[in-house]
Design an enzyme around this catalytic site. Structure first.
Site, short mmCIF file in Angstrom:
data_model
loop_
_atom_site.label_atom_id
_atom_site.label_comp_id
_atom_site.label_asym_id
_atom_site.label_seq_id
_atom_site.Cartn_x
_atom_site.Cartn_y
_atom_site.Cartn_z
CE LYS A 113 -4.11 -2.15 2.04
NZ LYS A 113 -3.60 -3.34 2.35
C1 LIG Z 1 -4.21 -4.43 1.36
C2 LIG Z 1 -3.70 -5.87 1.31
C3 LIG Z 1 -4.03 -6.62 0.36
C4 LIG Z 1 -5.23 -6.70 -0.71
O1 LIG Z 1 -5.17 -5.45 -1.56
P1 LIG Z 1 -6.44 -4.97 -2.19
O2 LIG Z 1 -6.10 -3.88 -3.09
O3 LIG Z 1 -7.34 -4.60 -0.97
O4 LIG Z 1 -7.14 -6.17 -2.79
C5 LIG Z 1 -3.32 -7.91 0.09
N1 LIG Z 1 -2.24 -8.06 0.83
C6 LIG Z 1 -1.73 -7.07 1.75
C7 LIG Z 1 -0.27 -7.58 2.64
C8 LIG Z 1 -2.36 -6.06 1.96
O5 LIG Z 1 -1.97 -5.02 3.06
#
Ligand SMILES: *Cc1c(COP(=O)(O)O)cnc(C)c1O
Length: 468
Positions: A113
Site C-alpha cells: 500500500k
Molecule cells: C491491502 C492488502 C492486500 C489486498 O489488496 P487489495 O487492493 O485490497 O485487494 C493484500 N495483501 C496485503 C499485505 C495488503 O496489505
C-alpha cells in the site's frame, strides 16, 4: 481528463477535484470517462524508463490538471531509493524460468500500500496548499492500511490523521509501527473493540455531514482513484522487466491492486490473465467462478492468517462491474440497489458475466494450511521467505498458471510483519529490515477509548479546533 461516477449521477470533474473526495455524491466511485490508450510507439518508448519516469508518463494522463513540472517533482520526491530501498522501486526476481516475484513491499510500512499512499501523501499536501484547505483524515485499520497511511502523511502540512485500531487485535509489530510515530499530526486511537467497531465509528462520522463539513473530514481509503492510478505503474514495470506479455497472481481483498491491472490492460499493456487470489474470505473467488456476488455478514468474515484480505465486500469491485455493464451508470445503480436489498447479485448466465472472460480475470482461494505449505515450498525451492498474503497469491497463481506465459506473483507484504505464521511454517524468525530491529521497544503514543462515537467525535473536534 474528467472523472465520472460509476452510478452515473455526478458531474464530471478533473483529477484535483476528486482527489480529496471519498465516494462520489451519488454514492458511486469516481473513474475516468475513458481510459487513455497507449500505441505501440508509446509503449516501446516506456520500456527503457526508470520507475519515476514511467510513473510520470502514466500519471500525467490521469492527473492532467496538475502542471507537468509540479507533478514530476511530486513523483521524483516519492519514488526514491531512500524511501523504497532500491532504484528499481518494485524489483522483479526470477525464481525459475517463467516464474517471477514482484517485490511491492519495500516501502516504509513494509506493505504494498506504500506505493500508492506515499504518492497520495505528497499529492494531498500539494493540492491542500494550492486550494488553501486543511484536511482531517479519519480512518479505521486492522493493520496495514493504518501504518501505510500514517507513514505517508506524517509531518505533512495542512493534514492530520486520526486512525482507529482495535486494541490488542493487531500483531505487536503492526501496533508498534503506528503507535511509535511521534509526529504531532498523527493521532492513534486504540478502540476497546474489534475492527468492525472501528469501521462502524468511521462510517457514523462520515455519515454526519454537518460534522464532516465543520471539521473538514476526509479519507484515504482504498476507493481513492489516485491509489488505483499509482498502482497501474508497477504492472507496466513488471511486464517490461519480464520482457513482454505476463499473467499476474494478485492477493486480493478490496480489489484495488488487481483492478489496477485491469486498467493497465485497458490502456494497452499486454497482460495474459489477472489471477485473483483470496483467502478463506472468498467473495471474489465465488464471483469469478459462479457469477454470484454474495456480500458476507460481518459475523461471517473469518479472522485468518492473511488478515489484510479479511473482507466482507470488495469496495473497488464496483469499478470493474461498471465495465461489465458497458459503462452504463444507471444500469449499475439498479444492480447495486438489488445487491443492497438482497445481499446477493447473481449474474450467472447473463451477458454481463459472459464479458468476464474477455477481461482475463480468473480466480482461486487459499486456506491457512495452503499458506503454510506455500511458505515452506518457496523457502525450500528458492530460498525466498514470503509473507502469508503473498503465499495466497502464489498458491493460486501456480494452480492457474498457463504453459508458456510468464507468471508474476505479487509480494504484498514482508514476512517480518507476520512473524507468528512464519514461525509456524518455518520454525524460524523472519528477518527484519534495517531500522525495525527495536520497533516494539520504542515509546508509544496512543489514546485508548471506548467504542463510543460521541466520545471519539468529541476528541477529534477538540484536536481539530486546537490546530486551526
Ligand atoms: C491491502 C492488502 C492486500 C489486498 O489488496 P487489495 O487492493 O485490497 O485487494 C493484500 N495483501 C496485503 C499485505 C495488503 O496489505
Amino acid at each position: 481528463m474528467l472523472y465520472v461516477s460509476t452510478r452515473g449521477g455526478a458531474r464530471p470533474q478533473p483529477f484535483t477535484e476528486i482527489l480529496l473526495e471519498g465516494l462520489a455524491p451519488d454514492g458511486g466511485l469516481f473513474l475516468p470517462e475513458s481510459f487513455p490508450k497507449l500505441g505501440p510507439a508509446e509503449l516501446a518508448a516506456m520500456r527503457g524508463m526508470s520507475y519515476p519516469e514511467l510513473a510520470f508518463a502514466i500519471l500525467a494522463k490521469f492527473a492532467d490538471d496538475i502542471p507537468a513540472g509540479a507533478l514530476k517533482r511530486l513523483i521524483d520526491k516519492t519514488y526514491t531509493k531512500e524511501i523504497f530501498g532500491s532504484d528499481d522501486i518494485t524489483p522483479v526476481e526470477e525464481l525459475e524460468p517463467g516464474l517471477f516475484l514482484l517485490d511491492l513491499s519495500n516501502g516504509p510500512s513494509l506493505a504494498f500500500k506504500d506505493i500508492a499512499l506515499q504518492l497520495i501523501g505528497n499529492l494531498f499536501e500539494y493540492v491542500l496548499e494550492k486550494h488553501g484547505k486543511r484536511l482531517n483524515v479519519v480512518g479505521a485499520t486492522s493493520g496495514d492500511t493504518g501504518s501505510s497511511a500514517e507513514y505517508a502523511l506524517r509531518g505533512k502540512k495542512n493534514v492530520q490523521v486520526f486512525m482507529l485500531s482495535p486494541q490488542g487485535r493487531m500483531s505487536a509489530f503492526q501496533a508498534a509501527q503506528m503507535y511509535s510515530l511521534q509526529d504531532a499530526n498523527i493521532f492513534n486511537i486504540a478502540v476497546r473493540g474489534v475492527f468492525d467497531d472501528c469501521q462502524d465509528i468511521v462510517k457514523a462520522i462520515s455519515g454526519d455531514f454537518a460534522f464532516k463539513a465543520r471539521h473538514r473530514i476526509g479519507a484515504v481509503n482504498s476507493i481513492n482513484w489516485a491509489r488505483v492510478a499509482a498502482q497501474v505503474v508497477y504492472y507496466f514495470k513488471a511486464c517490461f522487466a519480464v520482457g513482454g506479455e505476463a499473467s499476474f497472481a494478485v492477493p486480493s481483498g478490496n480489489f484495488g491492486n488487481v483492478y489496477a491491472g485491469h486498467v493497465a490492460r485497458r490502456m494497452g499493456l499486454p497482460i495474459g490473465k489477472l489471477i485473483v487470489a483470496t483467502n478463506e474470505n472468498d467473495v471474489l473467488d465465488e464471483f469469478f467462478r459462479t457469477g454470484r456476488y454474495r456480500v458476507r455478514k460481518a459475523a461471517e468474515v473469518k479472522a485468518t492468517s492473511s488478515p489484510s484480505m479479511d473482507i466482507s465486500k470488495s469496495s473497488n469491485f464496483e469499478r470493474y462491474a461498471y465495465d461489465l455493464v458497458g459503462r452504463d451508470g444507471a444500469k449499475l445503480r439498479g444492480l447495486l440497489e438489488k445487491l443492497e436489498r438482497e445481499g446477493v447479485l447473481d449474474l450467472a448466465g447473463t451477458d454481463y458475466f459472459r464479458r468476464v472472460a474477455g477481461t482475463g480475470f480468473i480466480s482461486g482461494s487459499s486456506t491457512h494450511a495452503d499458506r503454510l505449505a506455500t511458505i515452506r515450498r518457496v523457502w525450500k525451492d528458492y530460498g525466498v521467505m514470503i509473507d502469508p498474503h503473498t503465499a495466497d497469491g502464489f498458491k493460486v497463481g501456480l494452480e492457474r498458471r498457463e504453459q508458456g506465459v510468464p507468471l508474476v506473483c505479487m509480494e504484498t507484504a514482508q514476512p517480518a510483519k507476520f512473524a507468528e505464521t512464519i514461525r509456524e511454517a518455518l520454525e524460524r524468525e523472519p528477518s527484519r529490515p534495517a531500522g525495525f530491529e527495536n520497533l516494539e521497544k520504542l515509546p508509544q503514543r496512543v489514546e485508548v477509548m471506548d467504542a463510543d462515537v460521541g466520545q471519539i467525535k468529541h476528541y477529534i473536534a477538540a484536536a481539530t479546533s486546537r490546530s486551526v
